[in-house]
Design a protein around this motif. Structure first.
Motif, PDB file in Angstrom:
ATOM      1  N   PRO A 197       0.894  -1.238   0.018  1.00  0.00           N
ATOM      2  CA  PRO A 197       0.083  -0.068  -0.030  1.00  0.00           C
ATOM      3  C   PRO A 197       0.841   1.380  -0.068  1.00  0.00           C
ATOM      4  N   HIS A 198       2.087   1.234   0.285  1.00  0.00           N
ATOM      5  CA  HIS A 198       2.878   2.391   0.514  1.00  0.00           C
ATOM      6  C   HIS A 198       3.136   3.093  -0.914  1.00  0.00           C
ATOM      7  N   TYR A 199       2.922   2.353  -2.065  1.00  0.00           N
ATOM      8  CA  TYR A 199       3.037   2.900  -3.528  1.00  0.00           C
ATOM      9  C   TYR A 199       1.626   2.959  -4.301  1.00  0.00           C
ATOM     10  N   MET A 200       0.730   2.793  -3.342  1.00  0.00           N
ATOM     11  CA  MET A 200      -0.594   3.011  -4.152  1.00  0.00           C
ATOM     12  C   MET A 200      -1.068   4.298  -4.139  1.00  0.00           C
ATOM     13  N   SER A 201      -1.520   4.610  -5.634  1.00  0.00           N
ATOM     14  CA  SER A 201      -2.268   5.997  -5.895  1.00  0.00           C
ATOM     15  C   SER A 201      -3.228   6.248  -4.961  1.00  0.00           C
ATOM     16  N   PRO A 202      -3.846   7.473  -4.831  1.00  0.00           N
ATOM     17  CA  PRO A 202      -4.942   7.757  -4.226  1.00  0.00           C
ATOM     18  C   PRO A 202      -6.366   6.974  -4.687  1.00  0.00           C
ATOM     19  N   GLU A 203      -6.136   7.065  -6.409  1.00  0.00           N
ATOM     20  CA  GLU A 203      -7.317   6.578  -6.962  1.00  0.00           C
ATOM     21  C   GLU A 203      -7.367   4.882  -6.911  1.00  0.00           C
ATOM     22  N   ARG A 204      -6.354   4.281  -6.678  1.00  0.00           N
ATOM     23  CA  ARG A 204      -6.147   3.044  -6.726  1.00  0.00           C
ATOM     24  C   ARG A 204      -6.497   2.512  -5.078  1.00  0.00           C
ATOM     25  N   ALA A 205      -6.176   3.419  -4.111  1.00  0.00           N
ATOM     26  CA  ALA A 205      -6.428   2.929  -2.984  1.00  0.00           C
ATOM     27  C   ALA A 205      -8.052   3.010  -2.730  1.00  0.00           C
ATOM     28  N   LEU A 206      -8.651   3.945  -3.529  1.00  0.00           N
ATOM     29  CA  LEU A 206     -10.075   4.039  -3.213  1.00  0.00           C
ATOM     30  C   LEU A 206     -10.853   3.106  -4.111  1.00  0.00           C
TER      31      LEU A 206
END
Length: 393
Positions: free
Chosen positions: A173-182
């Protein structure tokens, strides 16, 4: 005691295990025909899910078609006994995670960024996202050239894959973009965000956002502002802010744009040759003895014309060499060689190769090079417009 792994892959001999993680294990091996050492990655999906194996095969085939010095070379892939295997080149220079732990210079960091941006540019132009950019997936040749590996959860754009739906929630999760995290749809700008996180880690030595669990880290990517860099590295804050913008529309829109910008930073980090020039002073007309006004007027007109001609010539030279003053002698020679090679390929009808060489001149050396610009206008005006949009004024 090391666990054995009994699988026979046609044309390959499996050797010592050198790493593992998740569903994957990596071995040193040998390809029999043609004979060469290889690294063999074997993925065993939970439950031997045939759909995941099918998706892995498709995605392996996609990566095997790539041909780029900054993307791992894949020799073969397939499914054997409910296991997916991928045979690739051996990269003996270690990974970026280890280099960060040991400490890297700003010059090294930007060289790695350029290598990775070029790798993503190549993949994105072929419709494939990486989706798992992180230091562990950036390996090196012995000469230090960075190579992007592990397209295991890559996704070809405009395709649906059960494995990549799983991949949407796996990975660090440290490298996930905001849109991917959502859980939103992602595009190539998500890969560029992850590369921005890697840049921060190279510059500072730690991850941009930390947290006690996956939710806390994901929340930070979505809501927390980009941390300020220390004073001695504040010159990179604008670049970092653009890479890590919460809204994808505020980031670099393509890897090509990012490559062009990174090259400017890289040039400033490299030694610059002394390009100062000395010019003969203009005649000191005031010191001349005043006599008849006519010779004085004629002399003045001649001097003014000479000065105007000189200024025009200097401006013409500056238009051609606007960026070359920042290039070392070696870089200027490299650029000249590429121009000659590009012209030769163009005349031979190898337009694609010529385009790559001219693009390299404009992006890597001088975005205002007239020769390369004129040729690119003929070959691919859309790409030229994109390069010029990212060109430093």
């Amino acid at each position: 005691m090391e666990e054995s792994f009994d699988i026979e892959i046609p044309n390959f001999i499996l050797g010592k295990e050198i790493g593992r993680g998740g569903m994957a294990r990596v071995f040193i091996g040998e390809q029999l025909e043609p004979k060469r050492p290889v690294a063999i990655k074997i993925v065993t999906p939970q439950g031997n899910d045939p759909k995941i194996l099918e998706d892995l095969q498709k995605e392996g085939d996609t990566v095997a078609q790539f041909s780029h010095p900054n993307i791992v070379t894949v020799f073969s892939c397939g499914v054997i006994e409910q296991n997916y295997y991928l045979a690739m080149e051996i990269l003996s220079g270690g990974d970026l995670k280890k280099k960060i732990e040991e400490g890297i210079t700003e010059l090294e960091a930007f060289n790695i960024m350029v290598d990775m941006a070029k790798a993503l540019e190549h993949a994105h132009k072929r419709g494939t996202l990486h989706r798992d950019i992180k230091p562990e997936n950036i390996l090196f040749h012995e000469d230090g050239q960075a190579v992007l590996v592990d397209f295991g959860i890559a996704k070809a754009q405009n395709t649906v894959s059960e494995f990549t739906r799983v991949g949407a929630v796996v990975g660090t999760p440290h490298y996930m973009s905001p849109e991917r995290a959502l859980g939103k749809e992602i595009d190539e700008r998500s890969d560029l965000y992850a590369l921005g996180v890697v840049l921060y880690e190279m510059l500072i030595g730690k991850k941009v956002f930390e947290g006690s669990d996956t939710f806390a880290i994901s929340y930070a990517h979505v809501h927390e502002p980009v941390p300020d860099l220390p004073e001695e590295k504040a010159k990179y804050q604008t670049l970092l802010n653009k890479l890590l913008a919460k809204n994808p529309d505020d980031r670099f829109q393509t890897a090509t744009q990012l490559v062009a910008q990174l090259k400017k930073y890289l040039r400033r980090l490299k030694p610059i040759t002394d390009t100062t020039h000395s010019f003969a002073p203009l005649p000191d007309l005031a010191a001349k003895k005043k006599s008849s006004p006519l010779p004085f007027i004629i002399t003045g007109v001649i001097v003014v014309v000479a000065v105007l001609v000189g200024v025009w010539f200097m401006n013409q030279q500056a238009a051609i060499e606007i960026n070359q003053t920042d290039l070392t002698t070696e870089q200027q020679i490299e650029m000249s060689d590429k121009l000659l090679a590009a012209e030769s390929q163009f005349r031979l009808g190898n337009v694609a190769m010529a385009e790559q060489l001219y693009e390299s001149v404009l992006v890597d050396y001088d975005c205002n090079n007239e020769e390369a610009g004129n040729r690119m206008k003929t070959i691919n005006k859309a790409k030229l417009d994109q390069i010029m949009a990212a060109c430093e004024p």
